[in-house]
Design an enzyme around this catalytic site. Structure first.
Site, PDB file in Angstrom:
ATOM      1  N   ASP A   1       0.843  -1.204   0.000  1.00 20.26           N
ATOM      2  CA  ASP A   1       0.000   0.000   0.000  1.00 20.26           C
ATOM      3  C   ASP A   1       0.874   1.248   0.000  1.00 20.26           C
ATOM      4  O   ASP A   1       2.099   1.158   0.065  1.00 20.26           O
ATOM      5  CB  ASP A   1      -0.897   0.004   1.244  1.00 20.26           C
TER       6      ASP A   1
ATOM      7  N   ASP B   1       0.661   3.607   2.427  1.00 20.89           N
ATOM      8  CA  ASP B   1       0.499   4.182   3.759  1.00 20.89           C
ATOM      9  C   ASP B   1      -0.656   5.195   3.686  1.00 20.89           C
ATOM     10  O   ASP B   1      -1.623   4.973   2.960  1.00 20.89           O
ATOM     11  CB  ASP B   1       1.817   4.794   4.256  1.00 20.89           C
TER      12      ASP B   1
END
Length: 294
Positions: A210, A212
């Site tokens: 991802d 973050d």
């Protein structure tokens, strides 16, 4: 050392390894308690290998409860010479996208609840972690991952946070914009420091799941999306590990970066002042230097 042995510490999503000949789960006792799980040992492409799921099968350990010292001690006791860490992480860089792998070479340690050293009162040591990973082993991991079809970034700084919660938006921006970190995770430290104290070559493959919370187009971390990416990363990590022996020499030539000699001048406590109980605990990780004639 007579032969190289790979130790793999599998992070989230990597709970076993395929293709080991003579595979056997082994319980290993250590003076630092029980490791995260039994250790799967066997041979892969003619090279001895030991696999340890960092969080335990079934994911029973949080990042803060992982028994890092026991894990490294257990691998050392089994004869491991080279440790490869595979772990999930978030990215602070647009070009380091979910699904990419990063071969780490630096860390910023923001953990605070964990035992970070094998040494202490009775036997004091200070090792250098200026360069906390082994460039030789990292290059082999990069070649194996690229050969298995992964997009790989060679070099990156990992922000180790305590967790288990993900970052606030303010923290994410600080780590990215001010501290210039590349990825963020919860398990890279103190694992890398302990591997250095145990005189093991250590490489860390950060598998991005991802962006973050800093990325304006992705919003806060979505655990459902993370898990989907994580499972794809885990499959490609296993492909990398199956290819890795072909990128390493089987013999035990000295590491050109001196990883297996990290304690050569690190122990400061005079021989006559060393605590016998502490020395007994250090028999595996520091036996090479402690057993020398003083």
């Amino acid at each position: 050392m007579t032969k190289r042995m790979i130790g793999v510490i599998g992070g989230s999503g990597v709970y076993d390894i395929d293709g080991l000949e003579g595979a056997e789960w082994r319980e290993v006792d250590t003076p630092f308690g029980a490791p995260s799980d039994a250790i799967l040992t066997g041979t892969l492409a003619g090279m001895p290998m030991a696999f340890l799921p960092r969080h335990g099968r079934g994911h029973v350990h949080s990042p803060s409860s992982v028994p890092y010292r026991a894990n490294i001690d257990a691998l050392k006791r089994l004869g491991v010479t080279d440790v490869v860490s595979a772990s999930a992480c978030g990215s602070f860089r647009e070009d380091m996208a979910p699904g990419d792998f990063v071969i780490l070479d630096q860390y910023v340690d923001r953990t605070f609840q964990r035992e970070k050293s094998f040494f202490g009162p009775g036997c004091v040591a200070h090792v250098s972690v200026a360069h906390p990973t082994c460039a030789r082993l990292g290059a082999a991991c990069a070649e194996a991952a690229e050969g298995a079809g992964s997009r790989v970034h060679r070099g990156g700084t990992y922000l180790a946070m305590e967790g288990p919660q993900f970052s606030t938006l303010a923290e994410s921006k600080l780590y990215r914009e001010v501290w210039n970190c590349d990825v963020i995770g919860m398990t890279g430290m103190p694992e890398a420091k302990l591997a250095r104290e145990a005189e093991l070559c250590y490489a860390s493959v950060a598998m991005i799941t991802d962006y973050d919370s800093w990325h304006p187009d992705h919003g806060e971390v979505d655990v459902t999306a993370i898990i989907a990416t994580l499972m794809g990363n885990a499959a490609r990590a296993k492909d990398m590990l199956r290819a890795l022996p072909g990128h390493l020499e089987g013999g035990a030539a000295p590491c050109p970066h001196g990883c297996e000699r990290a304690l050569e001048y690190a122990i400061l406590t005079a021989p006559e002042a060393r605590d016998a109980a502490m020395l007994e605990k250090l028999d595996a990780v520091a036996g090479r230097v402690l057993n020398k004639a003083d």
